[in-house]
Design a protein around this motif. Sequence first.
Motif, short mmCIF file in Angstrom:
data_model
loop_
_atom_site.label_atom_id
_atom_site.label_comp_id
_atom_site.label_asym_id
_atom_site.label_seq_id
_atom_site.Cartn_x
_atom_site.Cartn_y
_atom_site.Cartn_z
N GLN A 15 -8.18 -8.57 -0.01
CA GLN A 15 -7.37 -7.36 -0.21
C GLN A 15 -5.95 -7.58 0.27
O GLN A 15 -4.98 -7.26 -0.44
CB GLN A 15 -8.01 -6.19 0.53
CG GLN A 15 -7.27 -4.88 0.39
CD GLN A 15 -7.79 -3.84 1.37
OE1 GLN A 15 -7.80 -4.04 2.57
NE2 GLN A 15 -8.24 -2.71 0.85
N THR A 16 -5.78 -8.13 1.46
CA THR A 16 -4.45 -8.35 2.02
C THR A 16 -3.67 -9.37 1.20
O THR A 16 -2.47 -9.17 0.92
CB THR A 16 -4.55 -8.84 3.48
OG1 THR A 16 -5.28 -7.87 4.25
CG2 THR A 16 -3.19 -9.04 4.09
N GLY A 19 -2.89 -7.85 -2.38
CA GLY A 19 -1.97 -6.72 -2.23
C GLY A 19 -0.57 -7.15 -1.84
O GLY A 19 0.43 -6.68 -2.41
N ALA A 20 -0.47 -8.07 -0.87
CA ALA A 20 0.84 -8.57 -0.46
C ALA A 20 1.52 -9.32 -1.59
O ALA A 20 2.74 -9.23 -1.78
CB ALA A 20 0.68 -9.47 0.77
N ASN A 54 4.57 -0.73 1.58
CA ASN A 54 3.18 -1.13 1.38
C ASN A 54 2.94 -2.56 1.82
O ASN A 54 1.87 -2.90 2.34
CB ASN A 54 2.79 -0.96 -0.09
CG ASN A 54 2.51 0.49 -0.45
OD1 ASN A 54 2.28 1.33 0.43
ND2 ASN A 54 2.53 0.80 -1.72
N ASP A 55 3.93 -3.42 1.60
CA ASP A 55 3.84 -4.79 2.10
C ASP A 55 3.74 -4.80 3.62
O ASP A 55 2.96 -5.56 4.21
CB ASP A 55 5.07 -5.58 1.65
CG ASP A 55 4.70 -6.83 0.87
OD1 ASP A 55 3.49 -7.16 0.80
OD2 ASP A 55 5.60 -7.46 0.30
N LEU A 58 0.22 -3.76 4.78
CA LEU A 58 -0.77 -4.82 4.62
C LEU A 58 -0.58 -5.95 5.63
O LEU A 58 -1.54 -6.42 6.25
CB LEU A 58 -0.71 -5.37 3.20
CG LEU A 58 -1.19 -4.43 2.09
CD1 LEU A 58 -0.83 -4.98 0.72
CD2 LEU A 58 -2.70 -4.20 2.18
N GLY A 62 -3.38 -5.84 8.13
CA GLY A 62 -4.39 -6.59 7.40
C GLY A 62 -4.68 -7.96 7.98
O GLY A 62 -5.85 -8.38 8.08
N HIS A 88 2.54 -0.77 11.88
CA HIS A 88 1.57 -0.26 10.89
C HIS A 88 1.65 1.25 10.76
O HIS A 88 1.62 1.79 9.64
CB HIS A 88 0.15 -0.66 11.30
CG HIS A 88 -0.91 -0.14 10.38
ND1 HIS A 88 -1.62 1.00 10.64
CD2 HIS A 88 -1.36 -0.59 9.18
CE1 HIS A 88 -2.47 1.24 9.67
NE2 HIS A 88 -2.34 0.29 8.76
N ALA A 275 -5.98 0.36 3.63
CA ALA A 275 -5.17 -0.62 2.92
C ALA A 275 -5.42 -0.64 1.41
O ALA A 275 -4.76 -1.39 0.70
CB ALA A 275 -5.43 -2.02 3.49
N CYS A 276 -6.35 0.17 0.92
CA CYS A 276 -6.66 0.17 -0.51
C CYS A 276 -5.47 0.61 -1.36
O CYS A 276 -5.15 -0.03 -2.37
CB CYS A 276 -7.86 1.07 -0.78
SG CYS A 276 -9.47 0.29 -0.46
N ALA A 279 -2.67 -1.97 -1.44
CA ALA A 279 -3.07 -3.16 -2.18
C ALA A 279 -3.17 -2.92 -3.68
O ALA A 279 -2.89 -3.83 -4.48
CB ALA A 279 -4.42 -3.67 -1.65
#
Length: 311
Positions: A15-16, A19-20, A54-55, A58, A62, A88, A275-276, A279
């Motif tokens: 996910q991390t 997403g990143a 958002n980056d 994560l 994350g 965060h 984190a959904c 990502a």
Amino acid sequence: MISNDMVLGVFLLIQTGFGALGNSFLLGLYAITFFTGPRLKPIDLLFSHLALVNDLVLLSKGVTQTMAALGLNNFMDDVGCKLVFYLHRVARGLSLCSTCLLCGFQATTLSSRSSRWAELKDRAPKCITPLCIGCWTFHLLTNYFILLYIKSPRKNENTTERNCLIYCSATIDVSFNAALYILLISLPDVFCIGIMVVTSGYMVLVLYKHHQRVQYIHGNNLTLSSSPESRATQTILLLVSMFVSLYSLNSILTLHLELGKMTSQLVHMSAFLAACFPACSPFVLIVSNSQVSKYALALWDRIKLPGFTIV
């Protein structure tokens, strides 16, 4: 036998990473387009800001959560714990704030020029940068308490009650009113969620009326997504529905953690849910926002090698 923590760690790692990668691609595309390509629309500045925060969401949580889920213990000192949780929390609040600004900006864009919001509609693009700066200032200041209460689990305190967060600890004074604390930090989130719900309902109503009017004039040949404004609005509505659903699920799980027994699996699941949205949102923008494809094609036309074509 593979433990549940290891499985969750692998999911958090995937996910991390993805997403990143998606957010960094969007952020890089908008940055390069800003300096070399066509002029960005005001709403694209909000999309790029959303990709940036958002980056941060994560990468700040994350990576460390994944390391903890994979079995690494006591890998952060006191300063590291403070910075990770502070960054965060700030980035998470900014993600909510950015999504709220997107809803408000798009609702203003869809409003009729003959309405009483006409003046606000003309001023909205100029307010984006000041509002983003205001959001950063607000969340940087209001989350300072994290720097006071988050500690390394290796640091001993005699006068506090420790709430284990797997790889860090929250040291809270026993006289502290936890219910009042949760209420105060939740008020900005509830306010932004309320704005998002109201503006989303308004946009759905405007799109429905527009669709009915277009069908009446032109018949059934035109679709609801025929205009760029409609497509952008549908993208934002999809982002909002994702955010509200995931935020609600994560809030329920977080409340259960606060009131019930805290286990490592539930903590990792809470981090995964939180984190959904960061990502998934970049891929929603890449797939559904035609403007992103336009910028990518314009950038490709500038950097492609002579004689190199895509079949």
